[in-house]
Motif scaffolding. Structure first.
Motif, short mmCIF file in Angstrom:
data_model
loop_
_atom_site.label_atom_id
_atom_site.label_comp_id
_atom_site.label_asym_id
_atom_site.label_seq_id
_atom_site.Cartn_x
_atom_site.Cartn_y
_atom_site.Cartn_z
N GLY A 102 60.56 37.62 -44.83
CA GLY A 102 60.95 36.23 -44.82
C GLY A 102 62.45 36.00 -44.79
N LYS A 122 57.66 29.37 -37.12
CA LYS A 122 57.07 30.43 -37.95
C LYS A 122 57.06 31.75 -37.19
CE LYS A 122 53.00 28.48 -38.29
NZ LYS A 122 51.56 28.23 -38.60
N HIS A 148 62.56 36.85 -35.52
CA HIS A 148 62.11 35.47 -35.71
C HIS A 148 61.12 35.03 -34.64
CE1 HIS A 148 64.49 33.86 -32.31
NE2 HIS A 148 65.34 34.82 -32.64
N THR A 162 57.59 32.51 -47.35
CA THR A 162 56.70 33.61 -46.95
C THR A 162 55.30 33.38 -47.48
OG1 THR A 162 58.55 35.17 -46.93
CG2 THR A 162 56.33 36.10 -47.07
N LYS A 204 61.64 35.14 -40.82
CA LYS A 204 60.85 33.92 -40.60
C LYS A 204 61.28 33.25 -39.30
CE LYS A 204 63.76 31.26 -43.82
NZ LYS A 204 63.73 30.50 -45.09
N LEU A 257 57.25 32.50 -42.66
CA LEU A 257 56.69 33.78 -42.24
C LEU A 257 55.27 33.82 -42.77
CD1 LEU A 257 56.48 36.73 -41.31
CD2 LEU A 257 57.61 37.39 -43.46
#
Length: 257
Positions: free
Chosen positions: A61, A99, A116, A46, A92, A76
């Motif tokens: 995350g 990402k 996601h 993250t 994430k 993330l």
């Protein structure tokens, strides 16, 4: 700070505030002047920018809720000046985009979930308990009201306003207000557009473009050609046309008969 855990491999900026019972794992980066509340969990991979507020019980995350995820290294990324309220969860990415990306100056209200590989622009409002599946894209200055469900791969254009309790299963073009079930065009997002400096002439132009797009009886392709031929080239015209042409899921419906 009672029972707060910060991994030695986490990188924290200056003037960070940490609440009680918060956990920050390794491979986490947090920018300056960010405030993190009680019982927050920030997981590996993250990245959080400066001047953010992360309120109590949020989880950032987390592992993607996607069967194709195979523990690949993903991130993330959260920009600057974001407010993330209580019980928000943001996962994430997966191998698809690697990402999940949250821009700057967004307000994400309590209990919202962002899946996601989503891409959220800047200055957006994500309302209470909005559920956003994977790989959704949201343009700048969008406002998604509470308890709205957004289907995976949907794209929401910039400057849009989606009413509460909506079900988004088609793409939502820019500048508009959408509501009802199935979701449909209800006019321009006039309040938001005026706040951001769109003058009456520009509003009339966009309204006329959507009048053709949503009322043309033949098909969307013909409506796009008609708009391109009848309207001079402007930033707004081209954004609408590009959005419609690039839509893979198809856009929401227009006026009901």
């Amino acid at each position: 700070m009672k029972n707060t855990f910060v991994h030695t491999n986490a990188s924290l900026g200056v003037n960070i505030t940490l609440g009680n019972f918060t956990t920050i794992e390794d491979d986490v980066v947090i920018g300056d002047n960010t405030c993190i509340g009680n019982n927050v969990t920030i997981l590996s991979g993250t990245r959080i920018g400066a001047n953010c507020q992360i309120h109590s019980n949020s989880i950032l995350g987390g592992i993607p809720q996607d069967l194709k995820y195979r523990n690949e290294y993903t991130l993330l990324e959260i920009g600057n000046d974001n407010i993330i309220r209580e019980f928000v969860t943001i996962n994430k990415g997966t191998i698809s985009k690697m990402k999940t990306l949250i821009g700057n100056s967004n307000l994400i209200m309590s209990n919202a979930h962002i899946g996601h590989d989503c891409i959220i622009g800047n200055n957006c409002v994500i309302g209470f308990s909005v559920g956003m599946a994977g790989e959704v894209e949201v343009g700048d200055w969008s406002n998604i009201s509470g308890l709205t469900a957004v289907h995976q791969f949907s794209i929401i254009g910039e400057h849009t306003m989606i009413s509460g309790l909506s079900r988004v299963v088609k793409d939502v073009p820019p500048y508009i207000m959408a509501a009802n079930d199935p979701l449909q065009y209800l006019g321009l997002n006039l309040v938001g557009l005026k706040r951001r400096g769109f003058n009456s002439k520009k509003l009339e132009e966009i309204k006329a473009i959507y009048r053709i797009l949503f009322q043309e009886k033949r098909n969307t392709k013909f409506a796009v050609q008609l708009i391109e031929n009848e309207f001079e080239q402007t930033i707004e015209r081209d954004k609408v046309l590009d959005f419609v042409r690039q839509s893979k899921r198809g856009i929401i419906k227009g006026y009901r008969e």
